[in-house]
Write a protein that holds these residues in place. Structure first.
Motif, mmCIF file in Angstrom:
data_model
loop_
_atom_site.group_PDB
_atom_site.id
_atom_site.type_symbol
_atom_site.label_atom_id
_atom_site.label_comp_id
_atom_site.label_asym_id
_atom_site.label_seq_id
_atom_site.Cartn_x
_atom_site.Cartn_y
_atom_site.Cartn_z
ATOM 1 N N LEU A 1 8.935 -0.735 -2.505
ATOM 2 C CA LEU A 1 8.056 -1.640 -2.282
ATOM 3 C C LEU A 1 9.789 -2.334 -2.133
ATOM 4 O O LEU A 1 10.220 -3.084 -1.493
ATOM 5 C CB LEU A 1 7.602 -2.436 -2.654
ATOM 6 C CG LEU A 1 6.227 -1.805 -3.136
ATOM 7 C CD1 LEU A 1 5.144 -3.210 -3.599
ATOM 8 C CD2 LEU A 1 5.436 -1.982 -1.627
ATOM 9 N N SER B 1 9.601 0.970 -6.606
ATOM 10 C CA SER B 1 10.012 1.525 -5.329
ATOM 11 C C SER B 1 8.848 1.755 -5.145
ATOM 12 O O SER B 1 7.487 2.210 -6.268
ATOM 13 C CB SER B 1 10.965 2.489 -5.528
ATOM 14 O OG SER B 1 10.590 3.571 -6.973
ATOM 15 N N TRP C 1 9.810 2.963 3.865
ATOM 16 C CA TRP C 1 8.642 3.168 4.514
ATOM 17 C C TRP C 1 8.180 4.892 4.855
ATOM 18 O O TRP C 1 6.511 4.834 4.575
ATOM 19 C CB TRP C 1 8.902 3.134 5.794
ATOM 20 C CG TRP C 1 7.846 3.574 7.136
ATOM 21 C CD1 TRP C 1 7.892 3.847 7.825
ATOM 22 C CD2 TRP C 1 6.726 2.347 7.597
ATOM 23 N NE1 TRP C 1 6.581 4.379 8.961
ATOM 24 C CE2 TRP C 1 6.420 2.990 8.810
ATOM 25 C CE3 TRP C 1 6.030 1.108 6.879
ATOM 26 C CZ2 TRP C 1 5.101 2.606 8.803
ATOM 27 C CZ3 TRP C 1 5.417 0.761 7.595
ATOM 28 C CH2 TRP C 1 4.625 1.061 8.526
ATOM 29 N N PHE D 1 12.906 -1.076 -0.489
ATOM 30 C CA PHE D 1 11.361 -0.793 0.597
ATOM 31 C C PHE D 1 11.524 0.943 1.126
ATOM 32 O O PHE D 1 12.810 1.123 1.612
ATOM 33 C CB PHE D 1 10.925 -1.673 1.544
ATOM 34 C CG PHE D 1 10.012 -1.307 2.421
ATOM 35 C CD1 PHE D 1 8.732 -1.757 2.136
ATOM 36 C CD2 PHE D 1 10.249 -1.166 4.049
ATOM 37 C CE1 PHE D 1 7.653 -1.562 2.958
ATOM 38 C CE2 PHE D 1 9.318 -0.501 5.140
ATOM 39 C CZ PHE D 1 8.010 -1.009 3.931
ATOM 40 N N THR E 1 0.686 3.729 -1.368
ATOM 41 C CA THR E 1 0.973 2.770 -2.329
ATOM 42 C C THR E 1 -0.384 2.231 -2.301
ATOM 43 O O THR E 1 -1.042 2.527 -3.400
ATOM 44 C CB THR E 1 2.219 1.858 -2.314
ATOM 45 O OG1 THR E 1 1.815 1.469 -0.262
ATOM 46 C CG2 THR E 1 3.114 2.355 -2.022
ATOM 47 N N ILE F 1 3.283 0.887 -8.727
ATOM 48 C CA ILE F 1 2.465 1.001 -8.068
ATOM 49 C C ILE F 1 1.426 1.871 -8.683
ATOM 50 O O ILE F 1 -0.037 1.813 -8.387
ATOM 51 C CB ILE F 1 3.049 1.490 -6.674
ATOM 52 C CG1 ILE F 1 2.069 1.208 -5.223
ATOM 53 C CG2 ILE F 1 3.226 3.744 -7.089
ATOM 54 C CD1 ILE F 1 1.267 0.239 -5.788
ATOM 55 N N ILE G 1 4.743 4.172 1.754
ATOM 56 C CA ILE G 1 3.964 3.531 2.079
ATOM 57 C C ILE G 1 2.369 3.638 2.212
ATOM 58 O O ILE G 1 1.385 3.150 0.998
ATOM 59 C CB ILE G 1 3.789 2.514 3.222
ATOM 60 C CG1 ILE G 1 5.295 1.565 2.596
ATOM 61 C CG2 ILE G 1 3.147 1.374 3.107
ATOM 62 C CD1 ILE G 1 5.463 0.925 1.379
#
Length: 540
Positions: free
Chosen positions: A481, A479, A486, A484, A492, A298, A489
């Motif tokens: 994703l 990671s 939460w 996953f 990202t 990411i 996130i």
């Protein structure tokens, strides 16, 4: 032949993941030659080691009322002459004469009282003395003593702090790393004024003995990852390290993957931000590019100024980079697949236009896209290698002239030029660390030419499976994703406000997840002064 190659590749992979202890590689010889008490023998050893080295300065002199013999050794061009003349030779040959005594001066007294130098250390072996001399120190030998003094007199020409060349930004600090290691460490220290910021020094390379620093914050970074990075650095066996890319290839988890699992940057603020998140950094002498460990996929879509701008604008910019990444990777392949296998998907007016533009071209769309893509990469490489004013002219004028000439000659159609140009532009939107796009683009074109859209889908799935299998020092490359998470996130594809990012990434398993500096809360209550004035502040 192929079996030998496979065995070599397997050995390379095993060597990168092995947990066996290997001795540090920077000792040229296992033995340590002691320093002699005879100054003549030390002079002979030094002369023999630095034979035919015209830049080595060996200065014999006597000092004090008792005229004690001594030897001073340094490399011209790597030492400060004024410090040697005034603070070392001046103190010994002039100040020592003022002392009205005929007793011999002890070397311990010289170290503590006579040398006007900030850093003076004792060494007991000739190897340590030579290592210090090669690093820019001045070595002092004295008759009757089997130790030497190394005095810090290092100085050399270096490039001043300038803008990073590969990481342009609209908002944020403009300073970038240089080729001088001490300048780079000071830039990091200016950003992070924390006593827990550790910089472990080691020398890598049998011949070059390149200074390398392992940088991390002790109470944040994962101790296991720090130890693993330290172990892999100590295992490197090579004669020279001239750039951090050497180290990157030696210590990464997946040396045969086209995706790099180690980040690089020449921006001190980006490097400091990674360190504050709990990552480990590597600074190498002689290069402005620092390494950061571990790296997540990411991060290829993130830019430093995302954290300096408003979160809404940063989120839109990241989504645009994600779109540009897919266009750059799949744009030519989609054009080949649609025109060769699935023309029914294209709207009729657009299909008629494309057919009219390609009428009379001698090659299929697959060959057109492949050849023009290779020509574009050649032009871009030429623009990078040539001097900047000439390179820009060649890349722009060359692209316009060749594209226009190819269309007029009927070799390629105009839609191909548009697709290749769009692919090139979108590749510049993604940060330069995403250098895997050019390597994946050609296989995707071949898959599209062979199987159409099904080939593109299979290629996309294969890429995702490969990405999900990668690790960066034990951390999943995809990671947060895959797997996953939460909580992570928020940083990202979107960039949440700073007051919402009050914890460090969980997937990285750092010691201290809470960001101590983030204390802003969304449910702030009015102060007593504001309540008395009906919610308004007294300050004007």
């Amino acid at each position: 032949m192929f079996s030998k190659l496979l065995r070599k590749l397997q050995f390379l992979k095993t060597a990168n993941n092995s947990s066996e202890e290997i001795k540090p590689p920077f000792n040229l010889k296992p033995r340590n030659t002691g320093i002699s008490k005879s100054l003549a023998k030390n002079y002979e050893k030094i002369s023999d080691i630095f034979q035919d080295a015209s830049d080595i300065v060996i200065r014999e002199f006597s000092f004090g009322e008792s005229q004690q013999d001594a030897l001073l050794v340094h490399i011209e061009g790597m030492t400060e002459k004024n410090i040697i003349n005034e603070n070392i030779l001046g103190s010994l040959m002039w100040e020592a004469k003022k002392t009205e005594t005929d007793k011999k001066i002890e070397i311990e007294s010289i170290k503590n009282s006579a040398m006007n130098v900030n850093d003076v250390t004792e060494v007991q072996t000739m190897e340590k003395a030579v290592e210090g001399i090669l690093g820019g120190d001045t070595a002092f030998f004295m008759e009757g003593y089997d130790i030497a003094l190394l005095m810090s007199t290092r100085t050399w020409e270096h490039r001043s702090v300038q803008k990073p060349q590969t990481e342009a930004k609209v908002r944020g600090p403009r300073e970038g790393f240089t080729e001088t290691l001490r300048v780079n460490t000071s830039l990091v220290r200016r950003k992070i004024k924390d006593p827990n910021l550790k910089m472990e020094r080691m020398k890598i390379g049998r011949r070059t003995r390149t200074d390398t620093y392992l940088v991390y914050i002790k109470d944040i970074a994962n101790d296991k990852i720090v130890e693993e990075v330290r172990r892999r650095l100590n295992r490197i066996e090579i004669d020279g390290i001239l750039e951090s890319g050497y180290i990157e290839e030696f210590i990464e988890d997946n040396p045969l993957s086209i995706f790099s699992t180690i980040g690089n940057t020449e921006s001190p603020d980006k490097f400091a931000a990674k360190i504050l998140e709990g990552r480990i950094g590597i600074l190498v002498d002689g290069t402005p590019f620092a390494l950061t460990i571990p790296l997540l996929f990411i991060e290829h879509l993130q830019a430093t100024e995302d954290y300096y701008s408003r979160p809404f604008l940063s989120t839109v910019s990241r989504l645009l980079r994600l779109l540009a990444l897919h266009i750059s990777l799949f744009g030519p392949a989609l054009y080949v697949a649609l025109t060769s296998f699935h023309p029914a998907i294209i709207p009729t007016p657009l299909l008629v236009t494309i057919s009219a533009a390609r009428e009379g071209t001698p090659f299929p769309s697959f060959v057109e896209v492949l050849v023009m893509g290779i020509i574009f990469e050649i032009l871009r490489e030429a623009g990078v290698r040539l001097p900047r004013p000439v390179g820009q002219a060649i890349s722009i004028v060359g692209g316009l002239v060749l594209g226009d000439a190819a269309i007029k000659a009927g070799l390629v159609g105009a839609p191909v030029i548009i697709v290749v140009a769009l692919t090139g532009i979108t590749s510049f939107v993604v940060p330069p660390q995403a250098d895997f796009l050019a390597l994946l683009r050609i296989p995707m074109i071949f898959l599209a030419a062979s199987f159409g859209l099904f080939g593109i889908v299979w290629g996309y799935i294969f890429i995702l499976i490969h990405l999900a299998s990668l690790r960066s020092f034990g951390v999943p490359f995809m990671s947060p994703l895959m797997p996953f998470v939460w909580q992570d996130i928020k940083d990202t594809f979107i960039r949440a406000p700073w007051w919402k990012m009050n914890k460090r990434p969980r997937i990285l398993r750092w010691q201290n997840l809470q960001r101590d500096s983030v204390r802003v809360k969304s449910n702030l209550k009015p102060s007593p002064a504001q309540e008395e004035n009906g919610g308004e502040d007294n300050d004007q």
